[in-house]
Design a protein around this motif. Structure first.
Motif, mmCIF file in Angstrom:
data_model
loop_
_atom_site.group_PDB
_atom_site.id
_atom_site.type_symbol
_atom_site.label_atom_id
_atom_site.label_comp_id
_atom_site.label_asym_id
_atom_site.label_seq_id
_atom_site.Cartn_x
_atom_site.Cartn_y
_atom_site.Cartn_z
ATOM 1 N N SER A 1 0.865 -1.176 0.000
ATOM 2 C CA SER A 1 0.000 0.000 0.000
ATOM 3 C C SER A 1 0.892 1.213 0.000
ATOM 4 N N THR B 1 -9.053 5.486 -9.013
ATOM 5 C CA THR B 1 -8.074 4.411 -8.850
ATOM 6 C C THR B 1 -6.675 4.926 -9.143
ATOM 7 N N CYS C 1 -6.254 -2.129 -1.636
ATOM 8 C CA CYS C 1 -5.234 -2.486 -2.630
ATOM 9 C C CYS C 1 -5.569 -3.875 -3.142
ATOM 10 N N CYS D 1 -1.119 -3.814 -9.665
ATOM 11 C CA CYS D 1 -1.565 -3.315 -8.377
ATOM 12 C C CYS D 1 -2.522 -2.145 -8.587
ATOM 13 N N LEU E 1 -4.902 0.643 -6.340
ATOM 14 C CA LEU E 1 -5.360 1.227 -5.093
ATOM 15 C C LEU E 1 -6.687 1.906 -5.393
#
Length: 184
Positions: free
Chosen positions: A3, A62, A119, A131, A133
């Motif tokens: 994160s 995002t 995440c 990845c 977030l």
């Protein structure tokens, strides 16, 4: 990459794509995460010059780290590391419902939830992931993995008929805390 708070140094220099809450997409390179301001700093190229710009998490839908990473998975079914990352041998389905009505669904190798958001590590190809977030401010709700009712039926702890009956009662009694409902 766990994160922004837990592992931001591994993100430095990575290509990122921001989806802003107003619909714009911005590509650049990740520079830093400012926990106090709850903002990400991104390097943008503008007319052959680099500019450093901060974007508040509240303005993001995002943050996507673009390069896919190879993922080697262990034999254990689930491991929770010190940073709170939940890695699964089996890929988990996920679905995020955004406040603007959009959704994002797929399968993930793992996930992490912290005070900034969710995440996800969506599967990209056979053994690669990216990845994402998703800030809490952008989400209406999310699900990762099977629903508890599905697990209870699959493990033969309740029948589908019992589950349907419980769900019907739950809909009628939404004002009661879940613990009260399950213990009665």
């Amino acid at each position: 990459m766990m994160s922004p708070e837990a592992d931001e140094t591994s993100w430095v220099g990575e290509s990122v794509e921001l989806s802003l809450s107003d619909g714009r997409k911005i590509a650049g390179r990740f520079i830093s995460f400012d926990a106090v301001r709850e903002a990400v700093e991104i390097s943008l190229r503008v007319k052959d010059k680099s500019a450093s710009v901060f974007f508040k998490l509240a303005d993001l839908k995002t943050l996507h780290l673009l390069p896919a990473k190879e993922h080697i998975i262990g034999e254990k079914p689930a491991v929770t590391g010190a940073s709170g990352f939940r890695q699964h041998a089996d890929r988990l389905s996920f679905k995020v419902l955004f406040k603007d009505g959009d959704d994002f669904a797929g399968t993930t190798f793992g996930f992490r939830v912290n005070k900034y958001g969710l995440c996800l590590y969506p599967v990209r190809g056979e053994n690669a992931y990216s990845c994402f977030l998703v800030p809490h401010s952008a989400m209406d709700s999310y699900e990762v993995g099977p629903r508890i009712g599905e697990v209870l039926v699959n493990e033969k702890l309740v029948s589908q008929e019992q589950l349907d009956s419980f769900l019907s009662i739950q809909k009628e009694q939404r004002d009661r805390p879940l613990g009260d409902y399950l213990s009665s």
